[in-house]
Every structure is written in structure tokens, then in C-alpha cells.
Design an enzyme around this catalytic site. Structure first.
Site, PDB file in Angstrom:
ATOM      1  N   GLY A  15     -38.013  96.582 -23.519  1.00 21.12           N
ATOM      2  CA  GLY A  15     -38.393  97.431 -24.448  1.00 21.12           C
ATOM      3  C   GLY A  15     -37.552  98.886 -24.600  1.00 21.12           C
ATOM      4  N   PHE A  16     -37.620  99.975 -25.149  1.00 26.96           N
ATOM      5  CA  PHE A  16     -35.686 100.960 -24.535  1.00 26.96           C
ATOM      6  C   PHE A  16     -36.451 101.234 -23.022  1.00 26.96           C
ATOM      7  CE2 PHE A  16     -37.217 102.325 -29.154  1.00 26.96           C
ATOM      8  CZ  PHE A  16     -36.614 101.863 -29.960  1.00 26.96           C
ATOM      9  N   GLU A 173     -45.528 107.911 -42.614  1.00 22.74           N
ATOM     10  CA  GLU A 173     -44.048 107.464 -43.465  1.00 22.74           C
ATOM     11  C   GLU A 173     -45.135 105.824 -43.213  1.00 22.74           C
ATOM     12  OE1 GLU A 173     -41.186 108.203 -39.268  1.00 22.74           O
ATOM     13  OE2 GLU A 173     -42.238 106.558 -38.757  1.00 22.74           O
TER      14      GLU A 173
END
Length: 421
Positions: A15-16, A173
Site C-alpha cells: 500500500g502507500f 462519498e
């Protein structure tokens, strides 16, 4: 060939945090093994776009091998880790094999937390992976298909009622986008139902949505959601979720599609470290992001809990990237015999999109809402996507969606969804 005599750095999770650590060690004399149970890096901030049929999976993901193809000191292995022995400098893989390390970074992120009600998971899936996104997309689109096919008005109403639990960025969202799908994307496509009559509910236990933003921006987000047609229910803790719908106190709401965006728990790998964990299962790391008592082992991203300038570091992508780069710097310092620096988080602000031309942005004292915030959010997310192709495809898809209200990824994949499955 990679020199086997070099110090071995094992990074668990692409991941990041993990990927940014790998990249930051590109010019360091180490050999790196990147372990991930998937073969891709996922741009998680846009995962809801896949779940709501705005983007396809490859638009927000890229193969790890392709990303790191020009970094010769990295070996990428698609493996799942089952345990870590900090004292023995050894990682155990799911198939029983072992990988030894000189330094290791655990960056496997977080999973869904149902606050002791794990039985809710099959009725209210969360959104953390591409598999989750495709499952949610199938549930949403299948609900409209089943509503079109049924002759029972009460069942049709329940099928066209969508509940999103949790008023954080993901919940906001999802709710805003689902309202747009119902009112614009699916318009004129059905003969027996009017999709615009679908009810989208955002259920938040706290007093306001987007609690990480200032109260005035939270209120603006609530108003923008309501303008899109979302029913925003705050102070509404969920008592139960089943195949029939959601229980709010004494009130039961029939809803065949419920999505979970209310809580996260740290990856269970943290439990194998033998160190104290916080209530969310995260590791309380030292100031250099190492595990207490194990200076050669680091934890970063959503799996770590630490304070910077007296405030908890949030579980967001920018923080994970900064942590990954910091771990790489600490490893370089250790190899050179220099003292490690303390991690300090640079807060670049909060962003959340609500729908078409609707968003909120908070950058320190600078606040935006509405259309200008939406353009800022759009450009920021395109900029941080990995790879020119991904940026181009996402921009083309969003441009098409902006002018036509259409969503190009409205294909139902997998088995047909059954109620309660």
C-alpha cells in the site's frame, strides 16, 4: 542478481506506506523483499468510484512488479504472511515457509470493524479492497434489477432503499454518488420503476457528518448531501443489521442494500508481534516508528498509532506515505551509524467529495466548499494517481461522466446477488 550479502529489508504490504518505503530505498545498499497477498498497489481514496461504477478496477490500481520494474534491488513476492517473530528476525508465510530479515516494515493497513457485531458483515459489506468494491457494485446494481422484476410494492420499496452506515469521508462519498446514480445515471432505463424514487440514507451515530472537518464544513457537507437527495440521519446509532434492513433504536428501516463505512480495525498481523496494542488493534510505535523493544522492526500506516506535535496521526494516505519514507530514512541512518530522527507528520489538510460539483476542502485555516472544492479534489486525486495511463483514463472517464452523467463500469460481475447474501 541481487547481492545476498547486503542487509535484507522485508516490507509487508504494497500500500502507500510499503510502496513509498520501497521507493525511498532505491539507492540504498540493501536487498528488499516486498510481500503482498495481492499483485497490485491500490489507490484506495478512489475505491468508492469502482464500487459505484464510475471507474474500472485497473483505473485505480497498478501491478507492483510494473511499478518497481526499474528498481533492481527489489524482489516482489505475492505471498500472505501469517506471523512475525521480532526477536528471531523471522517472518512466517501462510504456507509455513520462513523469510529472515535484518529490518522489516509491517504496513498491512486496516480492515472492517463492526464493534463486536461481526455477524453484520454479510449484510453490510465494507470497502477496503477491489473485491469489496466489486461486491458492493454488484449489490447496488442488482438491487435496481430486482426492483424492476418484482410485483410486490413493499419489496420494491425495500430494494430501492440504500443505507450507508458511517458519516466519514467514505460514507459521504458513497451516499452522494449513489444519489446521483439513482437520479441521473439510471434515468429512463427502466420500465417498471423510477430510479429517482430510490431512497439513499446516510446513518451517522455522532452529531455530525465528516467529524474530522470543522463544524461549518460538516454542515455545508450535510446541506450538499441533502440537495443531492440523501437523507442524512445524525445521532442515529445502528442497533442491528440483517437481511431485511437496519434497526435504529425501536425503528426498523427495510433496506435490502446496506453498506458499512463506520469503523476500521487494524490488520490481525499486529497480534503476532507480542507487543501491547490499542483498542483498535494498532501498535503504539516509538517516535521513529519502530516497535518498542525491537529497533529493527517498524510499523507504518493504519496499523501504527503515534502522535505528532501533540495530535494523533490520522489514518489517511498522506500520513502513510510520509511514514513509509521516514522508515526508509531511519534504516539508512541505522546502516550509517547515525541516530534516527523522530517522525513528524505534515498535515496537508482534509478533502471529501460529495457529488457532482460538490465537495469540502480544509487546508489549515483555508476552507472551500461547493464547485471550487470539487475541482480542487479532482485535480489532487488525479495528480496522486500512479502512472500516466491511470491519470489519463480517470480524467477521460470523469470528463465523460461530467457531461453525460453516465458511468462506464456498470457491468454486474459474479454470481447474482440474493437477499441477505
Amino acid at each position: 542478481m541481487i547481492d545476498a550479502a547486503l542487509p535484507h529489508v522485508v516490507i509487508i504490504g504494497g500500500g502507500f506506506a510499503g510502496l513509498w518505503a520501497v521507493r525511498a530505498l532505491a539507492d540504498t545498499p540493501v536487498r528488499i523483499t516486498l510481500l503482498d497477498r495481492g499483485n497490485h498497489h491500490l489507490f484506495q481514496p478512489l475505491l468508492y468510484q469502482v464500487a459505484t461504477a464510475g471507474l474500472s478496477a485497473p483505473d485505480i490500481a497498478a501491478p507492483l512488479r510494473h511499478i518497481l520494474r526499474n528498481q533492481p534491488n527489489v524482489t516482489v513476492l505475492m505471498e500472505e504472511v501469517s506471523g512475525i517473530d521480532p526477536a528471531g528476525h523471522r517472518i512466517t508465510l501462510k504456507d509455513g515457509r520462513h523469510v529472515d530479515f535484518d529490518y522489516a516494515l509491517l504496513a498491512t493497513g486496516a480492515t472492517h470493524a463492526y464493534f463486536g457485531h461481526d455477524d453484520w458483515a454479510k449484510h453490510a459489506p465494507g470497502l477496503k479492497s477491489l473485491d469489496d468494491a466489486l461486491d458492493i457494485r454488484r449489490r447496488i446494481l442488482s438491487a435496481f434489477e430486482r426492483a424492476e422484476a418484482t410485483d410486490d410494492p413493499e419489496e420494491r420499496k425495500a430494494l430501492l432503499t440504500f443505507g450507508i452506515v458511517g458519516g466519514g469521508p467514505t460514507g459521504v462519498e458513497l451516499a452522494g454518488t449513489m444519489a446521483e446514480i439513482a437520479r441521473h445515471t439510471l434515468n429512463h432505463e427502466f420500465r417498471h420503476i423510477d430510479p429517482s424514487h430510490a431512497r439513499v440514507m446516510l446513518l451517522e451515530a455522532g452529531p455530525r457528518v465528516l467529524s474530522s472537518f470543522d463544524p461549518d464544513l460538516s454542515e455545508k457537507a450535510r446541506l450538499q448531501l441533502q440537495r443531492l437527495g440523501v437523507d442524512v440521519l445524525t445521532g442515529a446509532p445502528v442497533a442491528a443489521i440483517d437481511a431485511e434492513g437496519v434497526q435504529l433504536g425501536e425503528r426498523h428501516i427495510p433496506a435490502r442494500t446496506v453498506l458499512w463505512a463506520a469503523g476500521v480495525a487494524a490488520s490481525p498481523l499486529a497480534c503476532t508481534l507480542g507487543v501491547p496494542l490499542d483498542r483498535a488493534g494498532r501498535v503504539s510505535v516509538e517516535s521513529d516508528l519502530s516497535v518498542p523493544g525491537h529497533p529493527h522492526l517498524f510499523v507504518a500506516g493504519d496499523l501504527a498509532t503515534i502522535q505528532s506535535d501533540g495530535r494523533p496521526v490520522p489514518g489517511v494516505a498522506p500520513a502513510a506515505k510520509q511514514m513509509g519514507k521516514h522508515v526508509a530514512a531511519v534504516i539508512r541512518d541505522r546502516l550509517a551509524g547515525r541516530p534516527a530522527k523522530h517522525f513528524r507528520y505534515r498535515d496537508f489538510g482534509n478533502l471529501a467529495t460529495i457529488g457532482r460539483m460538490a465537495a469540502v476542502v480544509q487546508l489549515g485555516r483555508w476552507k472551500l466548499s461547493g464547485a471550487l472544492a470539487w475541482w480542487f479534489w479532482l485535480l489532487a486525486h488525479v495528480f496522486f494517481l500512479i502512472g500516466f495511463r491511470n491519470r489519463l483514463v480517470v480524467m477521460l472517464n470523469w470528463t465523460w461522466a461530467y457531461w453525460t452523467y453516465q458511468r462506464a463500469a456498470r457491468i454486474i460481475l459474479g454470481k447474482e446477488l440474493k437477499p441477505g447474501s
